[in-house]
Scaffold this active site. Structure first.
Site, short mmCIF file in Angstrom:
data_model
loop_
_atom_site.label_atom_id
_atom_site.label_comp_id
_atom_site.label_asym_id
_atom_site.label_seq_id
_atom_site.Cartn_x
_atom_site.Cartn_y
_atom_site.Cartn_z
N ARG A 28 -29.10 39.41 82.26
CA ARG A 28 -30.08 38.20 82.32
C ARG A 28 -31.11 38.58 83.31
O ARG A 28 -31.13 39.79 83.86
CB ARG A 28 -29.23 37.15 82.78
CG ARG A 28 -28.44 36.55 81.55
CD ARG A 28 -27.27 35.61 82.14
NE ARG A 28 -27.81 34.55 82.96
CZ ARG A 28 -27.11 33.92 83.94
NH1 ARG A 28 -25.89 34.09 83.96
NH2 ARG A 28 -27.80 33.05 84.41
N GLY A 45 -59.14 22.78 63.84
CA GLY A 45 -58.12 22.09 63.06
C GLY A 45 -57.00 21.80 63.14
O GLY A 45 -56.42 22.39 64.16
N ASN A 71 -20.74 33.70 92.57
CA ASN A 71 -21.72 33.51 93.28
C ASN A 71 -22.36 32.19 93.77
O ASN A 71 -23.16 31.86 94.26
CB ASN A 71 -22.88 34.13 92.62
CG ASN A 71 -23.29 33.51 91.10
OD1 ASN A 71 -22.42 33.22 90.62
ND2 ASN A 71 -24.60 33.50 90.80
N GLY A 130 -66.02 19.54 60.11
CA GLY A 130 -66.55 20.59 59.29
C GLY A 130 -67.00 22.00 60.07
O GLY A 130 -67.10 21.78 61.33
N ARG A 161 -50.07 21.53 57.52
CA ARG A 161 -48.95 21.93 56.79
C ARG A 161 -47.83 22.79 57.56
O ARG A 161 -47.01 23.13 56.88
CB ARG A 161 -49.67 22.90 55.81
CG ARG A 161 -50.27 22.25 54.47
CD ARG A 161 -50.92 23.17 53.65
NE ARG A 161 -52.33 23.64 54.01
CZ ARG A 161 -52.96 24.66 53.38
NH1 ARG A 161 -52.51 25.42 52.41
NH2 ARG A 161 -54.04 24.92 53.95
N GLN A 167 -64.80 19.98 70.03
CA GLN A 167 -65.26 19.32 68.63
C GLN A 167 -64.46 17.96 68.72
O GLN A 167 -63.34 18.05 68.43
CB GLN A 167 -65.17 20.14 67.70
CG GLN A 167 -65.77 19.50 66.46
CD GLN A 167 -65.41 20.46 65.08
OE1 GLN A 167 -64.41 21.15 65.26
NE2 GLN A 167 -66.20 20.19 64.01
N LEU A 216 -62.72 29.54 65.76
CA LEU A 216 -62.57 28.35 65.27
C LEU A 216 -61.21 27.96 65.44
O LEU A 216 -60.49 28.60 64.81
CB LEU A 216 -63.17 28.09 63.88
CG LEU A 216 -64.57 28.49 63.50
CD1 LEU A 216 -64.96 28.14 62.34
CD2 LEU A 216 -65.67 27.77 64.79
N ALA A 217 -60.77 27.08 66.32
CA ALA A 217 -59.59 26.58 66.54
C ALA A 217 -59.28 25.04 66.59
O ALA A 217 -58.65 24.76 67.42
CB ALA A 217 -58.69 27.31 67.69
C1 UD1 Z 1 -63.28 27.83 55.24
C2 UD1 Z 1 -64.50 28.16 54.60
C3 UD1 Z 1 -63.99 28.95 53.26
C4 UD1 Z 1 -63.26 30.16 53.51
C5 UD1 Z 1 -62.08 29.77 54.28
C6 UD1 Z 1 -61.24 31.04 54.71
C7 UD1 Z 1 -65.98 26.49 55.10
C8 UD1 Z 1 -66.72 25.41 54.92
N1 UD1 Z 1 -65.30 26.98 54.10
O1 UD1 Z 1 -62.36 26.94 54.32
O2 UD1 Z 1 -65.42 29.16 52.67
O3 UD1 Z 1 -62.92 30.76 52.36
O4 UD1 Z 1 -62.16 28.88 55.37
O5 UD1 Z 1 -59.99 30.60 55.05
O6 UD1 Z 1 -66.37 27.28 56.14
N2 UD1 Z 1 -62.31 24.03 62.07
C9 UD1 Z 1 -62.93 23.71 63.10
N3 UD1 Z 1 -63.41 22.44 63.03
C10 UD1 Z 1 -63.67 21.82 61.97
C11 UD1 Z 1 -63.29 22.37 60.63
C12 UD1 Z 1 -62.72 23.49 60.72
O7 UD1 Z 1 -62.73 24.32 64.01
O8 UD1 Z 1 -64.25 20.77 61.88
C13 UD1 Z 1 -61.43 25.43 61.82
C14 UD1 Z 1 -60.36 25.30 61.59
O9 UD1 Z 1 -59.24 25.23 62.64
C15 UD1 Z 1 -59.94 26.70 60.91
C16 UD1 Z 1 -61.30 27.05 60.49
O10 UD1 Z 1 -62.46 26.32 60.91
O11 UD1 Z 1 -59.62 27.57 62.07
C17 UD1 Z 1 -61.44 26.95 58.69
O12 UD1 Z 1 -61.50 25.55 58.50
P1 UD1 Z 1 -60.65 24.96 57.38
O13 UD1 Z 1 -60.44 23.60 57.24
O14 UD1 Z 1 -59.11 25.75 57.24
O15 UD1 Z 1 -61.47 25.62 56.26
P2 UD1 Z 1 -61.31 26.07 54.70
O16 UD1 Z 1 -61.30 24.77 53.87
O17 UD1 Z 1 -60.04 26.81 54.60
#
Ligand code: UD1
Ligand code: CA
Length: 502
Positions: free
Chosen positions: A340, A16, A393, A85, A20, A80, A13-14
């Site tokens: 270099r 988001g 050079n 979520g 921060r 996505q 998952l990447a």
């Molecule tokens: C999520 C978990 C939580 C866990 C935590 C650990 C859920 C609902 N919650 O919460 O239980 O303790 O991770 O770090 O899963 N992402 C996407 N698409 C989206 C949303 C998120 O790719 O639509 C990716 C983000 O880039 C990230 C990961 O999913 O790599 C987690 O998303 P994040 O929003 O950080 O979830 P948390 O609220 O931290």
């Protein structure tokens, strides 16, 4: 048990934003230990040899997508469009990958300490237990922000409740969801469409699949990872630095276990892809970066930064900054040397103090000991370059090459005006500006013959300590009264009055 790699889909998952970090660079692309954060995750994932890897990209996907494809060319990129979520993200991923069966392992892209062996053990345990869902959980002192693992009186996992949806009592739970989950693919495909966004964040939570599995009477298990830092994500730069320091501590410790002497682990930084031989010694303040490789008995440091360098056995590198350079067996570099890209010092060669090199070969046993610039040059085996030599050079338009032959000995304070060639066994006098080729064995002298203006000090600096010294040496009586006010303006005898100097 069956091979864990068989029909295993890993979803990274990447998508988001990672706001921060306050960065124009996407969170998972921030470097730590010589790789991007997601680079570390992908390395761990590749180690378990899954059948397919799917990366979910969204936010800044024009940055993230190509980076992932470079690291894992056969990864499937699932886009996505809106970050609705983790449940939505996984749905997009399984659709893009066409997953129909087997095991689906979900990881997040921001956990740089994650290791392949932990992932493998987790996936194998999940498959052996034949569960619908397995959760890699963690016991943490401060669970704020994480999903909590809710267990019943028998200790069975009932649900994962997110921070914002948790009751006060649930918030006390210190067992958290690391974000790494394993699913039976058939169950997951049935569960994903049933997940809704009726919660505090208005998102589709992947974690709701746990409750769905329980409702269907299927098995769910959670197992806390011993080494909880492996699943920790970096959300801001302070956390990134903290994880970076811990990653480095682990890398340095591992190299010491493998036979490398590290005098000061706290000031030694070694990137994840560096390779060191046993009996390498690293002195304080040293950074070994990128794809640097160091052979046995080499001593590096103190205070060196070597990036993408190859260091031969027994080489000695002191207070040097080098990038894309090759330092041969038994060669000597430093102190205060700048190598270099394209610099190569062959076996037993030397690059000394305040010497800069670029795109140049210093031949076997050849030496550039002091205060020089060597660019686009080839210095032959056994040659010696005099102190303060500049290879010119660049003519303002183009760069040209310079060649110094085998066992040539060039004088101090030379300029080699490229393109130029100094033959084998040739020499140059001190202060020579070499504009034309020097044949083998010849001595090049470019300055006019030296003229000595006899009696100059006596005529031009009468009454100074300089004139007195000259008179004493030539046995003549000094003329004129000594006048200290001359000394300060002379610009020649800057050591002041002879009597006062020790
Ligand atoms: C999520 C978990 C939580 C866990 C935590 C650990 C859920 C609902 N919650 O919460 O239980 O303790 O991770 O770090 O899963 N992402 C996407 N698409 C989206 C949303 C998120 O790719 O639509 C990716 C983000 O880039 C990230 C990961 O999913 O790599 C987690 O998303 P994040 O929003 O950080 O979830 P948390 O609220 O931290
Ligand atoms: Ca998170």
């Amino acid at each position: 048990m069956a091979n864990a790699r068989h029909n295993l889909t890993v979803i990274v998952l990447a998508a988001g934003g990672g706001t921060r970090m306050k960065s124009k660079t996407m969170k998972v692309l921030h470097p730590v230990g010589g790789r991007s954060m997601i680079g570390h995750v992908l390395t761990a994932v590749r180690e378990i040899e899954p059948e397919r890897i799917v990366a979910v990209v969204g936010h800044q996907r024009e940055q993230v997508g190509p980076h992932i494809q470079e690291l894992v060319p056969d990864a499937v990129l699932a886009v996505q469009e809106t970050q609705d979520g983790t449940g939505h993200a996984v749905r997009v991923a399984v659709e893009a990958a066409g997953t129909t069966g087997g095991t689906v392992l979900v990881v997040t892209g921001d956990t740089p300490l994650l290791r392949g062996d932990s992932l493998r053990a987790f996936a194998e345990e999940h498959e052996a237990a034949q569960r619908a869902v397995s959760i890699l959980s963690g016991l943490v002192p401060d669970p704020f922000g994480y999903g909590r693992i809710v267990r019943n009186d028998e200790g069975d996992v009932e649900a994962i409740v997110e921070e914002k949806d948790a009751t006060a009592a649930q918030r006390e739970i210190r067992e958290i969801n690391s974000g790494i989950l394993a699913f039976d693919a058939e169950f997951l495909l049935e569960a994903l469409p049933k997940i809704d966004n009726d919660n505090a964040k208005g998102e589709y939570y992947l974690t709701d699949a746990v409750q769905l599995a329980r409702d269907a009477g299927l098995t769910v298990g959670a197992h806390p990872i011993d080494d909880v830092m492996q699943t920790e994500g970096a959300n801001d730069r302070a956390q990134l630095a903290e994880l970076g320091r811990e990653l480095n501590r682990r890398i340095v410790t591992q190299w010491m276990k493998d036979g490398v002497t590290v005098m000061d682990p706290a000031t030694t930084w070694i990137d994840a892809d560096v390779v060191l031989a046993p009996d390498v010694t690293i002195l304080p303040g040293t950074q070994l970066l990128g794809a640097t490789v160091v052979a046995e008995d080499a001593v590096i440091g103190p205070d060196c930064t070597l990036k993408d360098c190859e260091i031969g056995s027994g080489a000695r590198v002191v207070r040097a900054h080098a990038e894309l350079a090759v330092i041969g067996e038994g060669a000597n570099v430093g102190p205060f040397s700048y190598l270099r890209p394209g610099s190569e010092v062959r076996a037993r060669g030397k690059i000394g103090a305040f010497v800069e090199t670029k795109n140049s070969v210093i031949g076997e046993g050849a030496k550039v000991p002091h205060l020089s610039y060597v660019g686009d040059a080839e210095v032959g085996e056994g040659a010696n370059i005099g102190a303060g030599t500049i290879v010119a050079n660049y003519d303002g338009v183009k760069k040209h090459r310079t060649k110094v032959g085998r066992h040539a000995k060039t004088g101090a304070n030379n300029t080699f005006v490229a393109p130029v060639e100094i033959g084998d066994g040739a020499g140059t006098a001190g202060g020579t500006v070499v504009r034309r080729d020097v044949p083998p064995g010849a001595l090049a002298v470019s300055g006019g013959p030296q003229r000595n203006l006899e009696g100059w000090a006596e005529r031009k600096r009468p009454g100074t300590a300089q004139a007195e010294a000259a008179a004493a040496a030539t046995g003549q009586e000094p003329q004129g009264e000594r006048d200290a006010s001359h000394e300060d303006r002379s610009g020649v005898g800057q050591t002041g009055s002879g009597e006062e100097q020790s």
